[in-house]
Design a protein around this motif. Structure first.
Motif, PDB file in Angstrom:
ATOM      1  N   SER A   1    -107.392  23.073   2.975  1.00 43.29           N
ATOM      2  CA  SER A   1    -106.982  24.380   3.484  1.00 43.29           C
ATOM      3  C   SER A   1    -108.176  25.010   4.198  1.00 43.29           C
ATOM      4  O   SER A   1    -109.321  24.626   3.994  1.00 43.29           O
ATOM      5  CB  SER A   1    -106.490  25.286   2.349  1.00 43.29           C
ATOM      6  OG  SER A   1    -107.549  25.580   1.469  1.00 43.29           O
ATOM      7  N   THR A   2    -107.903  25.976   5.015  1.00 45.93           N
ATOM      8  CA  THR A   2    -108.953  26.671   5.756  1.00 45.93           C
ATOM      9  C   THR A   2    -109.237  28.002   5.067  1.00 45.93           C
ATOM     10  O   THR A   2    -108.332  28.781   4.801  1.00 45.93           O
ATOM     11  CB  THR A   2    -108.494  26.923   7.203  1.00 45.93           C
ATOM     12  OG1 THR A   2    -108.153  25.664   7.793  1.00 45.93           O
ATOM     13  CG2 THR A   2    -109.591  27.592   8.003  1.00 45.93           C
ATOM     14  N   GLU A   3    -110.528  28.218   4.765  1.00 46.89           N
ATOM     15  CA  GLU A   3    -110.942  29.457   4.103  1.00 46.89           C
ATOM     16  C   GLU A   3    -111.692  30.312   5.116  1.00 46.89           C
ATOM     17  O   GLU A   3    -112.592  29.840   5.810  1.00 46.89           O
ATOM     18  CB  GLU A   3    -111.848  29.119   2.918  1.00 46.89           C
ATOM     19  CG  GLU A   3    -112.318  30.317   2.138  1.00 46.89           C
ATOM     20  CD  GLU A   3    -113.207  29.896   0.970  1.00 46.89           C
ATOM     21  OE1 GLU A   3    -114.438  29.808   1.170  1.00 46.89           O
ATOM     22  OE2 GLU A   3    -112.669  29.649  -0.118  1.00 46.89           O
ATOM     23  N   HIS A   4    -111.358  31.581   5.177  1.00 44.82           N
ATOM     24  CA  HIS A   4    -112.019  32.521   6.082  1.00 44.82           C
ATOM     25  C   HIS A   4    -113.061  33.319   5.294  1.00 44.82           C
ATOM     26  O   HIS A   4    -112.796  33.749   4.176  1.00 44.82           O
ATOM     27  CB  HIS A   4    -110.999  33.484   6.706  1.00 44.82           C
ATOM     28  CG  HIS A   4    -110.001  32.783   7.572  1.00 44.82           C
ATOM     29  ND1 HIS A   4    -110.236  32.515   8.888  1.00 44.82           N
ATOM     30  CD2 HIS A   4    -108.768  32.275   7.293  1.00 44.82           C
ATOM     31  CE1 HIS A   4    -109.198  31.884   9.397  1.00 44.82           C
ATOM     32  NE2 HIS A   4    -108.294  31.718   8.448  1.00 44.82           N
ATOM     33  N   TYR A   5    -114.232  33.513   5.875  1.00 43.26           N
ATOM     34  CA  TYR A   5    -115.292  34.293   5.223  1.00 43.26           C
ATOM     35  C   TYR A   5    -116.158  34.938   6.297  1.00 43.26           C
ATOM     36  O   TYR A   5    -116.011  34.656   7.484  1.00 43.26           O
ATOM     37  CB  TYR A   5    -116.129  33.411   4.286  1.00 43.26           C
ATOM     38  CG  TYR A   5    -116.967  32.375   4.995  1.00 43.26           C
ATOM     39  CD1 TYR A   5    -118.319  32.615   5.247  1.00 43.26           C
ATOM     40  CD2 TYR A   5    -116.432  31.160   5.410  1.00 43.26           C
ATOM     41  CE1 TYR A   5    -119.082  31.673   5.891  1.00 43.26           C
ATOM     42  CE2 TYR A   5    -117.189  30.213   6.054  1.00 43.26           C
ATOM     43  CZ  TYR A   5    -118.532  30.472   6.288  1.00 43.26           C
ATOM     44  OH  TYR A   5    -119.301  29.545   6.931  1.00 43.26           O
ATOM     45  N   GLN A   6    -117.057  35.812   5.869  1.00 39.45           N
ATOM     46  CA  GLN A   6    -117.996  36.480   6.777  1.00 39.45           C
ATOM     47  C   GLN A   6    -119.369  35.826   6.623  1.00 39.45           C
ATOM     48  O   GLN A   6    -119.908  35.757   5.517  1.00 39.45           O
ATOM     49  CB  GLN A   6    -118.105  37.973   6.431  1.00 39.45           C
ATOM     50  CG  GLN A   6    -116.872  38.781   6.726  1.00 39.45           C
ATOM     51  CD  GLN A   6    -116.699  38.998   8.214  1.00 39.45           C
ATOM     52  OE1 GLN A   6    -117.653  39.188   8.944  1.00 39.45           O
ATOM     53  NE2 GLN A   6    -115.453  38.963   8.653  1.00 39.45           N
ATOM     54  N   ASP A   7    -119.950  35.352   7.706  1.00 37.82           N
ATOM     55  CA  ASP A   7    -121.292  34.778   7.717  1.00 37.82           C
ATOM     56  C   ASP A   7    -122.258  35.899   8.103  1.00 37.82           C
ATOM     57  O   ASP A   7    -122.311  36.313   9.266  1.00 37.82           O
ATOM     58  CB  ASP A   7    -121.351  33.626   8.720  1.00 37.82           C
ATOM     59  CG  ASP A   7    -122.711  32.951   8.722  1.00 37.82           C
ATOM     60  OD1 ASP A   7    -123.453  33.097   7.725  1.00 37.82           O
ATOM     61  OD2 ASP A   7    -123.038  32.279   9.727  1.00 37.82           O
ATOM     62  N   CYS A   8    -123.012  36.429   7.111  1.00 37.18           N
ATOM     63  CA  CYS A   8    -123.899  37.581   7.345  1.00 37.18           C
ATOM     64  C   CYS A   8    -125.361  37.161   7.221  1.00 37.18           C
ATOM     65  O   CYS A   8    -125.723  36.365   6.348  1.00 37.18           O
ATOM     66  CB  CYS A   8    -123.615  38.691   6.336  1.00 37.18           C
ATOM     67  SG  CYS A   8    -121.950  39.362   6.465  1.00 37.18           S
ATOM     68  N   HIS A   9    -126.203  37.727   8.071  1.00 37.51           N
ATOM     69  CA  HIS A   9    -127.639  37.524   8.001  1.00 37.51           C
ATOM     70  C   HIS A   9    -128.330  38.704   8.672  1.00 37.51           C
ATOM     71  O   HIS A   9    -127.733  39.423   9.466  1.00 37.51           O
ATOM     72  CB  HIS A   9    -128.046  36.200   8.660  1.00 37.51           C
ATOM     73  CG  HIS A   9    -127.557  36.054  10.064  1.00 37.51           C
ATOM     74  ND1 HIS A   9    -126.286  35.650  10.372  1.00 37.51           N
ATOM     75  CD2 HIS A   9    -128.170  36.276  11.255  1.00 37.51           C
ATOM     76  CE1 HIS A   9    -126.137  35.628  11.682  1.00 37.51           C
ATOM     77  NE2 HIS A   9    -127.267  36.013  12.244  1.00 37.51           N
ATOM     78  N   LYS A  10    -129.614  38.905   8.319  1.00 37.68           N
ATOM     79  CA  LYS A  10    -130.374  40.017   8.889  1.00 37.68           C
ATOM     80  C   LYS A  10    -131.046  39.560  10.176  1.00 37.68           C
ATOM     81  O   LYS A  10    -131.639  38.491  10.228  1.00 37.68           O
ATOM     82  CB  LYS A  10    -131.420  40.497   7.901  1.00 37.68           C
ATOM     83  CG  LYS A  10    -130.817  41.132   6.670  1.00 37.68           C
ATOM     84  CD  LYS A  10    -131.733  42.198   6.132  1.00 37.68           C
ATOM     85  CE  LYS A  10    -131.087  42.847   4.938  1.00 37.68           C
ATOM     86  NZ  LYS A  10    -130.810  44.210   5.142  1.00 37.68           N
ATOM     87  N   THR A  11    -130.950  40.401  11.185  1.00 38.71           N
ATOM     88  CA  THR A  11    -131.593  40.111  12.463  1.00 38.71           C
ATOM     89  C   THR A  11    -132.436  41.305  12.876  1.00 38.71           C
ATOM     90  O   THR A  11    -132.179  42.443  12.464  1.00 38.71           O
ATOM     91  CB  THR A  11    -130.557  39.825  13.565  1.00 38.71           C
ATOM     92  OG1 THR A  11    -129.685  40.939  13.681  1.00 38.71           O
ATOM     93  CG2 THR A  11    -129.753  38.581  13.243  1.00 38.71           C
ATOM     94  N   ILE A  12    -133.444  41.046  13.690  1.00 36.46           N
ATOM     95  CA  ILE A  12    -134.314  42.115  14.188  1.00 36.46           C
ATOM     96  C   ILE A  12    -133.707  42.657  15.467  1.00 36.46           C
ATOM     97  O   ILE A  12    -133.397  41.912  16.393  1.00 36.46           O
ATOM     98  CB  ILE A  12    -135.733  41.591  14.434  1.00 36.46           C
ATOM     99  CG1 ILE A  12    -136.364  41.152  13.121  1.00 36.46           C
ATOM    100  CG2 ILE A  12    -136.584  42.646  15.121  1.00 36.46           C
ATOM    101  CD1 ILE A  12    -137.712  40.479  13.279  1.00 36.46           C
ATOM    102  N   ARG A  13    -133.534  43.974  15.498  1.00 39.38           N
ATOM    103  CA  ARG A  13    -133.006  44.628  16.690  1.00 39.38           C
ATOM    104  C   ARG A  13    -133.868  45.858  16.961  1.00 39.38           C
ATOM    105  O   ARG A  13    -133.642  46.925  16.416  1.00 39.38           O
ATOM    106  CB  ARG A  13    -131.548  45.017  16.493  1.00 39.38           C
ATOM    107  CG  ARG A  13    -130.932  45.532  17.783  1.00 39.38           C
ATOM    108  CD  ARG A  13    -129.450  45.705  17.688  1.00 39.38           C
ATOM    109  NE  ARG A  13    -128.790  44.409  17.478  1.00 39.38           N
ATOM    110  CZ  ARG A  13    -127.589  44.285  16.934  1.00 39.38           C
ATOM    111  NH1 ARG A  13    -126.929  45.343  16.540  1.00 39.38           N
ATOM    112  NH2 ARG A  13    -127.048  43.105  16.790  1.00 39.38           N
ATOM    113  N   GLY A  14    -134.884  45.680  17.793  1.00 40.25           N
ATOM    114  CA  GLY A  14    -135.757  46.796  18.160  1.00 40.25           C
ATOM    115  C   GLY A  14    -136.777  47.098  17.078  1.00 40.25           C
ATOM    116  O   GLY A  14    -137.063  46.290  16.204  1.00 40.25           O
TER     117      GLY A  14
END
Length: 174
Positions: free
Chosen positions: A102-115
């Motif tokens: 089956s296909t599982e949906h999730y959120q791939d989160c990570h911290k990025t530098i923005r300014g």
């Protein structure tokens, strides 16, 4: 083989001697280190020098305000993107084995530098200091600075010059 056992015994002896030396807390005849914190006002910064407190004649008081400066640092934001992954499922019933995906949906989160972002960096924290003469009744111990709490500082500030004070310092030097 005999050399191997000899090395193991020698290593165990070294560990035993080191462990006993660490547990004894002795100085092996050497004089224990006495932290002074005397002189120009720069001393060690750490635990209170006398947990029971110190007493002496008030010589001076000093209040060092907190000093800050403007600084910048990278601004980090959390970025999330939707993602999917295949999950394997297995069901056994007797000798038969059924497998499906089956296909599982999730959120791939990570911290990025923005300014960048601006903030106030603390260069020197706020300090309250009291200078004593004749520390603990020793006339040779003069001009010793102790870091104290705000309440102790204000109490010393309100007392006369060369008045006898007794307090528990938070550190030495100023």
């Amino acid at each position: 083989m005999r050399n191997k056992h000899r090395l193991v015994r020698a290593g165990m002896a070294v560990l035993l001697v080191a462990g006993l030396g660490a547990c004894s807390g002795g100085t092996n005849g050497a004089a224990p280190h006495q932290g002074g914190g005397q002189g120009t006002g720069t001393g060690t910064q750490g635990a209170p020098p006398h947990p029971d407190g110190v007493s002496g004649l008030r010589a001076d008081v000093r209040h060092l305000t907190r000093r800050t400066t403007a600084a910048t640092r990278p601004h980090r934001v959390t970025t999330c993107t939707p993602a999917t992954r295949q999950v394997k499922h297995t069901k056994r019933s007797g000798r038969t084995k059924k497998t499906w995906y089956s296909t599982e949906h999730y959120q791939d989160c990570h911290k990025t530098i923005r300014g960048t972002e601006s903030y106030r960096r603390v260069i020197r924290p706020e300090r309250w200091c009291v200078k004593l003469d004749d520390v603990n009744g020793d006339p040779k111990k003069d001009a010793v600075w102790y870091r104290v709490t705000s309440a102790t500082y204000h109490q010393a500030l309100g007392s006369d010059d060369h008045a006898r004070l007794r307090f528990t310092p938070t550190g030495t030097g100023c």
